[in-house]
Structure formats: C-alpha cells, structure tokens
Write a protein that holds these residues in place. Sequence first.
Motif: not given
Length: 140
Positions: A41-45, A47-59, A61-67
């Motif tokens: 829920i925090g990733a979908i929203d 949230s400032t808890f997560f690391v800024n400007d992080a690079k993901y394998v695909f997609s 933070l919002n998509t990973w939040g749903w997963i």
Amino acid sequence: MPAPTPRSDVSASAESHLSGWVMFAGTMLLMVATLNIIYGIGAIDDSTFFVNDAKYVFSDLNTWGWIVLVTGCLQMLAAFGVWARNSIATWAGIAFACINAIVQLLMLPAYPFLSLALFSINLLVIYGLAVHGGHADDAV
C-alpha cells in the motif's frame, strides 16, 4: 535397567515438534503477509519511506507495490490454511513464499535491509512447510 518408553510418548513428542514447526511457519507467513500488505500500500501511494530514484529491473515502484500487495493477500490466506492443516494451503504457502522471496530480491532497490530480512523469513517458511508441513501425523 531403565524402563522402555511407551510408543505413545515418542509419537506425541514427535507430533508436537512437527506441529510447532508448522505453527511457526504459519505465523511467519502471516507476519510477512502483513508486512507485504502494508509496504505494498505504501509503494502504491508513493510513500517517502522508499529509496528515491531507485532503478528497478522492470516497471516502477507503483507496479511493484501492486505485486507485493497481491502476494501479501495470497500469503495471508495461505497462512490461515496452514493453521487449519490443509495440505493444499501448505503447498500454496510454499509457492507464495518462493514467489515472495524472488519479489523481495527484486525490491532491493526500494528498501534494501527490509528486503533481505523478509527474504530470510521466507526461507524459514519454505523450510518449515517443506520439511514439517506434510501433515503425516494426520494419517495416524
């Protein structure tokens, strides 16, 4: 010469040991599920808890939040099934713990130390359910 221990005492001890591991695995599965739901829920929203400007394998933070949110909900259902001694729920718990372990490794850019902690808890869940979750004592 000591008296031989009755067979029922040995099987009762073994049964409580197996039951303890299954209870532990179900509890850990529920704990990881709860954390996944909260952090999903925090990733979908965003949230400032997560690391800024992080690079993901695909997609993103919002998509990973749903997963993570969906995985957490499925893990919660599996945890209750494990406590109910359902064999299908045990296998589902193993599958969801494996999937979540992979997801947590892919979420390392968002929250590195928490991902490693949840990954290791998933390994304990997999061990507890795979080794002691067969419910062989139900057939006795």
